[in-house]
Design a protein around this motif. Sequence first.
Motif, PDB file in Angstrom:
ATOM      1  N   ASP A  64       0.811  -1.221   0.000  1.00  0.00           N
ATOM      2  CA  ASP A  64       0.000   0.000   0.000  1.00  0.00           C
ATOM      3  C   ASP A  64       0.845   1.272   0.000  1.00  0.00           C
ATOM      4  O   ASP A  64       0.299   2.372  -0.028  1.00  0.00           O
ATOM      5  N   GLY A  65       2.134   1.150  -0.028  1.00  0.00           N
ATOM      6  CA  GLY A  65       3.008   2.321  -0.025  1.00  0.00           C
ATOM      7  C   GLY A  65       3.402   2.726  -1.436  1.00  0.00           C
ATOM      8  O   GLY A  65       2.600   2.691  -2.369  1.00  0.00           O
ATOM      9  N   VAL A  66       4.640   3.072  -1.577  1.00  0.00           N
ATOM     10  CA  VAL A  66       5.162   3.556  -2.854  1.00  0.00           C
ATOM     11  C   VAL A  66       5.145   2.448  -3.911  1.00  0.00           C
ATOM     12  O   VAL A  66       5.105   2.732  -5.110  1.00  0.00           O
ATOM     13  N   LEU A  67       5.093   1.213  -3.476  1.00  0.00           N
ATOM     14  CA  LEU A  67       5.046   0.085  -4.398  1.00  0.00           C
ATOM     15  C   LEU A  67       3.822   0.173  -5.311  1.00  0.00           C
ATOM     16  O   LEU A  67       3.924  -0.045  -6.520  1.00  0.00           O
ATOM     17  N   SER A  68       2.673   0.531  -4.768  1.00  0.00           N
ATOM     18  CA  SER A  68       1.459   0.641  -5.590  1.00  0.00           C
ATOM     19  C   SER A  68       1.591   1.780  -6.604  1.00  0.00           C
ATOM     20  O   SER A  68       1.086   1.682  -7.728  1.00  0.00           O
ATOM     21  N   LEU A  69       2.263   2.834  -6.227  1.00  0.00           N
ATOM     22  CA  LEU A  69       2.486   3.951  -7.155  1.00  0.00           C
ATOM     23  C   LEU A  69       3.411   3.516  -8.296  1.00  0.00           C
ATOM     24  O   LEU A  69       3.143   3.810  -9.467  1.00  0.00           O
ATOM     25  N   LEU A  70       4.469   2.793  -7.968  1.00  0.00           N
ATOM     26  CA  LEU A  70       5.365   2.282  -9.009  1.00  0.00           C
ATOM     27  C   LEU A  70       4.633   1.333  -9.957  1.00  0.00           C
ATOM     28  O   LEU A  70       4.865   1.355 -11.168  1.00  0.00           O
ATOM     29  N   GLU A  71       3.753   0.504  -9.394  1.00  0.00           N
ATOM     30  CA  GLU A  71       2.977  -0.422 -10.228  1.00  0.00           C
ATOM     31  C   GLU A  71       2.091   0.334 -11.211  1.00  0.00           C
ATOM     32  O   GLU A  71       2.011  -0.037 -12.385  1.00  0.00           O
ATOM     33  N   LYS A  72       1.439   1.371 -10.747  1.00  0.00           N
ATOM     34  CA  LYS A  72       0.591   2.188 -11.628  1.00  0.00           C
ATOM     35  C   LYS A  72       1.411   2.765 -12.784  1.00  0.00           C
ATOM     36  O   LYS A  72       1.010   2.687 -13.942  1.00  0.00           O
ATOM     37  N   ILE A  73       2.546   3.353 -12.434  1.00  0.00           N
ATOM     38  CA  ILE A  73       3.394   3.981 -13.459  1.00  0.00           C
ATOM     39  C   ILE A  73       3.912   2.919 -14.431  1.00  0.00           C
ATOM     40  O   ILE A  73       3.883   3.115 -15.643  1.00  0.00           O
ATOM     41  N   ALA A  74       4.370   1.790 -13.899  1.00  0.00           N
ATOM     42  CA  ALA A  74       4.908   0.715 -14.742  1.00  0.00           C
ATOM     43  C   ALA A  74       3.846   0.147 -15.676  1.00  0.00           C
ATOM     44  O   ALA A  74       4.156  -0.278 -16.793  1.00  0.00           O
ATOM     45  N   ASN A  75       2.586   0.157 -15.241  1.00  0.00           N
ATOM     46  CA  ASN A  75       1.487  -0.344 -16.067  1.00  0.00           C
ATOM     47  C   ASN A  75       0.973   0.689 -17.056  1.00  0.00           C
ATOM     48  O   ASN A  75      -0.020   0.459 -17.747  1.00  0.00           O
ATOM     49  N   GLY A  76       1.626   1.847 -17.095  1.00  0.00           N
ATOM     50  CA  GLY A  76       1.252   2.876 -18.050  1.00  0.00           C
ATOM     51  C   GLY A  76       0.074   3.737 -17.628  1.00  0.00           C
ATOM     52  O   GLY A  76      -0.439   4.521 -18.420  1.00  0.00           O
ATOM     53  N   GLU A  77      -0.362   3.585 -16.379  1.00  0.00           N
ATOM     54  CA  GLU A  77      -1.459   4.408 -15.889  1.00  0.00           C
ATOM     55  C   GLU A  77      -0.975   5.840 -15.696  1.00  0.00           C
ATOM     56  O   GLU A  77       0.188   6.076 -15.360  1.00  0.00           O
ATOM     57  N   ASP A  78      -1.868   6.766 -15.910  1.00  0.00           N
ATOM     58  CA  ASP A  78      -1.532   8.173 -15.747  1.00  0.00           C
ATOM     59  C   ASP A  78      -1.507   8.522 -14.258  1.00  0.00           C
ATOM     60  O   ASP A  78      -2.513   8.355 -13.571  1.00  0.00           O
ATOM     61  N   VAL A  79      -0.384   8.959 -13.774  1.00  0.00           N
ATOM     62  CA  VAL A  79      -0.226   9.356 -12.375  1.00  0.00           C
ATOM     63  C   VAL A  79       0.022  10.852 -12.357  1.00  0.00           C
ATOM     64  O   VAL A  79       0.956  11.341 -12.985  1.00  0.00           O
ATOM     65  N   SER A  80      -0.815  11.550 -11.633  1.00  0.00           N
ATOM     66  CA  SER A  80      -0.704  13.012 -11.607  1.00  0.00           C
ATOM     67  C   SER A  80       0.447  13.466 -10.713  1.00  0.00           C
ATOM     68  O   SER A  80       0.880  12.735  -9.811  1.00  0.00           O
ATOM     69  N   VAL A  81       0.908  14.659 -10.975  1.00  0.00           N
ATOM     70  CA  VAL A  81       1.943  15.272 -10.142  1.00  0.00           C
ATOM     71  C   VAL A  81       1.429  15.393  -8.708  1.00  0.00           C
ATOM     72  O   VAL A  81       2.178  15.182  -7.754  1.00  0.00           O
ATOM     73  N   GLU A  82       0.135  15.668  -8.563  1.00  0.00           N
ATOM     74  CA  GLU A  82      -0.473  15.794  -7.230  1.00  0.00           C
ATOM     75  C   GLU A  82      -0.383  14.481  -6.449  1.00  0.00           C
ATOM     76  O   GLU A  82      -0.139  14.491  -5.245  1.00  0.00           O
ATOM     77  N   GLU A  83      -0.590  13.373  -7.149  1.00  0.00           N
ATOM     78  CA  GLU A  83      -0.485  12.075  -6.470  1.00  0.00           C
ATOM     79  C   GLU A  83       0.952  11.812  -6.022  1.00  0.00           C
ATOM     80  O   GLU A  83       1.192  11.324  -4.920  1.00  0.00           O
ATOM     81  N   VAL A  84       1.903  12.137  -6.870  1.00  0.00           N
ATOM     82  CA  VAL A  84       3.310  11.985  -6.505  1.00  0.00           C
ATOM     83  C   VAL A  84       3.625  12.901  -5.327  1.00  0.00           C
ATOM     84  O   VAL A  84       4.282  12.484  -4.366  1.00  0.00           O
ATOM     85  N   GLU A  85       3.140  14.137  -5.381  1.00  0.00           N
ATOM     86  CA  GLU A  85       3.365  15.085  -4.285  1.00  0.00           C
ATOM     87  C   GLU A  85       2.760  14.599  -2.974  1.00  0.00           C
ATOM     88  O   GLU A  85       3.272  14.901  -1.901  1.00  0.00           O
ATOM     89  N   ARG A  86       1.687  13.852  -3.060  1.00  0.00           N
ATOM     90  CA  ARG A  86       1.044  13.312  -1.859  1.00  0.00           C
ATOM     91  C   ARG A  86       1.802  12.094  -1.314  1.00  0.00           C
ATOM     92  O   ARG A  86       1.963  11.936  -0.111  1.00  0.00           O
ATOM     93  N   ARG A  87       2.285  11.252  -2.212  1.00  0.00           N
ATOM     94  CA  ARG A  87       2.942  10.011  -1.794  1.00  0.00           C
ATOM     95  C   ARG A  87       4.394  10.201  -1.363  1.00  0.00           C
ATOM     96  O   ARG A  87       4.876   9.516  -0.470  1.00  0.00           O
ATOM     97  N   LEU A  88       5.103  11.090  -2.028  1.00  0.00           N
ATOM     98  CA  LEU A  88       6.529  11.255  -1.758  1.00  0.00           C
ATOM     99  C   LEU A  88       6.819  11.660  -0.315  1.00  0.00           C
ATOM    100  O   LEU A  88       7.705  11.067   0.317  1.00  0.00           O
ATOM    101  N   PRO A  89       6.088  12.612   0.267  1.00  0.00           N
ATOM    102  CA  PRO A  89       6.353  12.951   1.674  1.00  0.00           C
ATOM    103  C   PRO A  89       6.109  11.767   2.627  1.00  0.00           C
ATOM    104  O   PRO A  89       6.851  11.589   3.589  1.00  0.00           O
TER     105      PRO A  89
END
Length: 168
Positions: free
Chosen positions: A48-73
């Motif tokens: 449920d951490g950054v791994l799910s974000l990497l999976e989304k990006i790797a699968n070609g899903e569109d990840v917004s800058v806002e989502e990255v800004e929320r997850r990175l901190p």
Amino acid sequence: MVELISVVADGLAIVEAIAADQKSANPRLDRLDDEIVGALRKIYFTPDGVLSLLEKIANGEDVSVEEVERRLPQFNDRQWHVARALETLNFDKLSSRREVSLRRAEHLNQVRYGKVNIRADIQRLLNYPLTHNKRIKADKAAELLAKVRELNDQIGQLEEAHNFRARR
């Protein structure tokens, strides 16, 4: 970055070495194993951490800058907990204890370095869209995701080898 494959030895060999190293059932070794298990669980990349974000990006899903800004901190905030756990797996600290073989200390230290390197790679990858205003490439995320999964597999095998309570 040193490739994860060269940093972390084959999981089966690690588990066999540790299992062979744990012939004794003494309380000091049990406490040490508890410390190691706790550290390994803290450095594991959770789904449920950054791994799910990497999976989304790797699968070609569109990840917004806002989502990255929320997850990175959130990812960065865990650094203090991870750093304490990594200190537990430090070669010098482990090899100074007579209950730990040099081989065992080296295997755990290799996982430690793998975690440090992958964490830095994740931070660089996730900071990229924030500093360059560009999308993260799916192939870069997929490559990093494969390294995370490899490291998680190694951590899982080591945790299982050290977790005598789970073997009961």
